[in-house]
Scaffold this motif. Structure first.
Motif, PDB file in Angstrom:
ATOM      1  N   TYR A   1      58.104  65.327 -23.857  1.00  0.00           N
ATOM      2  CA  TYR A   1      59.076  65.604 -24.915  1.00  0.00           C
ATOM      3  C   TYR A   1      60.087  66.641 -24.465  1.00  0.00           C
ATOM      4  O   TYR A   1      59.764  67.570 -23.711  1.00  0.00           O
ATOM      5  CB  TYR A   1      58.350  66.113 -26.161  1.00  0.00           C
ATOM      6  CG  TYR A   1      59.264  66.559 -27.276  1.00  0.00           C
ATOM      7  CD1 TYR A   1      59.945  65.635 -28.060  1.00  0.00           C
ATOM      8  CD2 TYR A   1      59.444  67.918 -27.556  1.00  0.00           C
ATOM      9  CE1 TYR A   1      60.778  66.039 -29.088  1.00  0.00           C
ATOM     10  CE2 TYR A   1      60.272  68.330 -28.584  1.00  0.00           C
ATOM     11  CZ  TYR A   1      60.945  67.387 -29.347  1.00  0.00           C
ATOM     12  OH  TYR A   1      61.768  67.788 -30.362  1.00  0.00           O
TER      13      TYR A   1
ATOM     14  N   LEU B   1      51.377  68.166 -28.119  1.00  0.00           N
ATOM     15  CA  LEU B   1      52.282  67.062 -28.432  1.00  0.00           C
ATOM     16  C   LEU B   1      51.599  66.033 -29.318  1.00  0.00           C
ATOM     17  O   LEU B   1      52.221  65.463 -30.220  1.00  0.00           O
ATOM     18  CB  LEU B   1      52.773  66.409 -27.131  1.00  0.00           C
ATOM     19  CG  LEU B   1      53.669  67.271 -26.246  1.00  0.00           C
ATOM     20  CD1 LEU B   1      54.040  66.524 -24.968  1.00  0.00           C
ATOM     21  CD2 LEU B   1      54.934  67.696 -26.984  1.00  0.00           C
TER      22      LEU B   1
ATOM     23  N   ARG C   1      61.942  60.649 -31.326  1.00  0.00           N
ATOM     24  CA  ARG C   1      60.735  61.074 -32.045  1.00  0.00           C
ATOM     25  C   ARG C   1      60.521  60.259 -33.319  1.00  0.00           C
ATOM     26  O   ARG C   1      59.404  59.819 -33.609  1.00  0.00           O
ATOM     27  CB  ARG C   1      60.850  62.563 -32.375  1.00  0.00           C
ATOM     28  CG  ARG C   1      59.677  63.120 -33.151  1.00  0.00           C
ATOM     29  CD  ARG C   1      59.877  64.590 -33.420  1.00  0.00           C
ATOM     30  NE  ARG C   1      58.778  65.167 -34.162  1.00  0.00           N
ATOM     31  CZ  ARG C   1      58.693  66.452 -34.509  1.00  0.00           C
ATOM     32  NH1 ARG C   1      59.659  67.277 -34.153  1.00  0.00           N
ATOM     33  NH2 ARG C   1      57.666  66.901 -35.193  1.00  0.00           N
TER      34      ARG C   1
ATOM     35  N   ILE D   1      57.332  72.819 -31.690  1.00  0.00           N
ATOM     36  CA  ILE D   1      56.669  72.223 -30.536  1.00  0.00           C
ATOM     37  C   ILE D   1      56.903  73.145 -29.346  1.00  0.00           C
ATOM     38  O   ILE D   1      58.050  73.469 -29.023  1.00  0.00           O
ATOM     39  CB  ILE D   1      57.238  70.828 -30.246  1.00  0.00           C
ATOM     40  CG1 ILE D   1      57.057  69.934 -31.482  1.00  0.00           C
ATOM     41  CG2 ILE D   1      56.559  70.206 -29.036  1.00  0.00           C
ATOM     42  CD1 ILE D   1      57.780  68.625 -31.383  1.00  0.00           C
TER      43      ILE D   1
END
Length: 412
Positions: free
Chosen positions: A226, A331, A201, A22
């Motif tokens: 995040y 995301l 998550r 990510i």
């Protein structure tokens, strides 16, 4: 019969597939306005991810400005937010960031002087859409905070729960009513609800997968934030309360008191339109993941303009917001689960997603499903068994260690 190698599985090695990464939050999107200055004042010398602070500040300001702030040529765009703060594990700073903004403590939450009639609701006490309507009738401007997303998913997982339906309605509309012949009627036609969800998550992905959140459009209403965590700062610097209060005063004076629509520069408008054409064009590779993304990006750039004290949306502001929107898409691609009816169905989707990238050993599949971390061994075994029995996944051979290697069934 003599032993024969005729039926022996071939020796194959699983494909090397790099783990999904990510991208880091784009630093440039944290800059450019008084919100950035307040974010830095609250973040400096701590381990709190600055994106947590900025996006929660925007959520509160959006709740305060909702109904009085609009985008050019899109005047019915609500600026209130449904915001999800997500971390890889607990203890990364979600709760501390919210405490610094809103806690009624000795040092005080930085945004407390601005809250006014905005009611902060504890989501753990909201058990149904009916109860939410009752709360909003008494507090028509509210921000509902679930500090543990599992609380929300526990309630919405109950048969006949009306809470998710109510949340979807209240994102799009200011009207929400509920009641029956035996119970009083509650609700209103001028309600303004914002939502804040704190989650790890794993809980976020599993919870929405089992609630149909993707298919019914609930997830597309959420802004996602995040962080994997920040470098450890053993001793945090004392807060500069004087600086915080000065910035909060400036920001408070910029909150629209009357209907406000900033202008937009021609080059900024074209930049936003090009972003919309790119996302919503028929050739986009992820059409299901881009829903409402332009609208969320417009909300972001509105806050950049208003809280920079600018009457005009500039190209620089839009470019920052487009970068922000592109990160939102990244995301979504990482966190949006496929809708599933139960935990086994959710696990099968995870395993299929890994196999679409290449062949995999059982250990590879366990890592993809976070089986060892979550202890979901029985769920994994049932999911893998279902895939092999249905021939959706097949054993391609054994690797050099003698372990089976799986792949997807070849199309006829």
């Amino acid at each position: 019969f003599a032993k024969s190698a005729r039926f022996a599985l071939p020796t194959v090695e699983a494909d090397k597939v790099a783990p999904d990464e990510i991208p880091d939050w784009p630093v440039d999107t944290l800059e450019g306005d008084y919100i950035a200055d307040l974010t830095f004042a609250l973040y400096h010398g701590t381990s709190i991810p600055p994106q947590y602070l900025r996006e929660q500040i925007v959520a509160v300001l959006g709740a305060l400005a909702d109904g009085r702030l609009a985008f050019p040529l899109h005047r019915d765009l609500p600026v209130r937010r449904f915001l999800a703060l997500i971390s890889e594990r607990a203890g990364v700073g979600k709760g501390e960031s919210w405490k610094r903004l809103t806690a009624n403590t000795g040092t005080g939450g930085a945004l407390c002087p601005l809250l006014g009639t905005l009611k902060l609701l504890n989501g753990s006490g909201i058990g149904s859409g009916q109860y939410l309507a009752k709360e909003l009738q008494e507090n028509p401007h509210a921000l509902c905070h679930w500090d543990e997303s599992s609380q929300l998913f526990q309630v919405t997982g109950q048969q006949g729960s009306t809470l998710l339906s109510a949340l979807k309605t209240l994102y799009e509309s200011n009207s929400h009513w509920t009641g029956s012949f035996t119970n009083k009627k509650f609700g209103g036609d001028d309600l303004h609800l914002s939502v804040l969800l704190h989650s790890t998550r794993k809980t976020f992905c599993d919870g929405f997968a089992l609630r149909g959140g993707v298919g019914d459009g609930l997830l597309s209403r959420f802004t996602l934030v995040y962080s994997t965590g920040m470098p450890v700062v053993p001793e945090w610097e004392p807060r500069n309360l004087g600086e915080e209060r000065k910035l909060v005063k400036i920001i408070g004076e910029l909150i629209p008191k009357v209907p406000t629509v900033p202008t937009i520069a021609d080059d900024a408008r074209e930049c936003m339109n090009e972003f919309a054409r790119t996302l919503y064009g028929s050739s986009h590779p992820h059409p299901d993941h881009v829903r409402r993304l332009v609208e969320l990006t417009k909300i972001d750039v509105l806050h950049r303009a208003i809280f920079a004290g600018s009457p005009e949306i500039t190209l620089e502001m839009v470019e920052r917001s487009v970068t922000w929107g592109e990160h939102q898409l990244a995301l979504r691609l990482a966190f949006w689960p496929t809708d599933a009816k139960n935990e086994i169905a959710a696990m099968t989707q995870v395993l299929l997603g890994r196999l679409r990238k290449g062949s995999a050993s059982a250990n590879d599949l366990r890592r993809a499903g976070s089986v060892d971390r979550d202890g979901s061994h029985e769920t994994f075994n049932r999911a893998l068994g279902a895939l092999t029995r249905s021939r959706k996944a097949v054993v391609m051979g054994k690797n050099s260690k003698g372990r089976e290697v799986y792949g997807l069934e070849l199309e006829a």
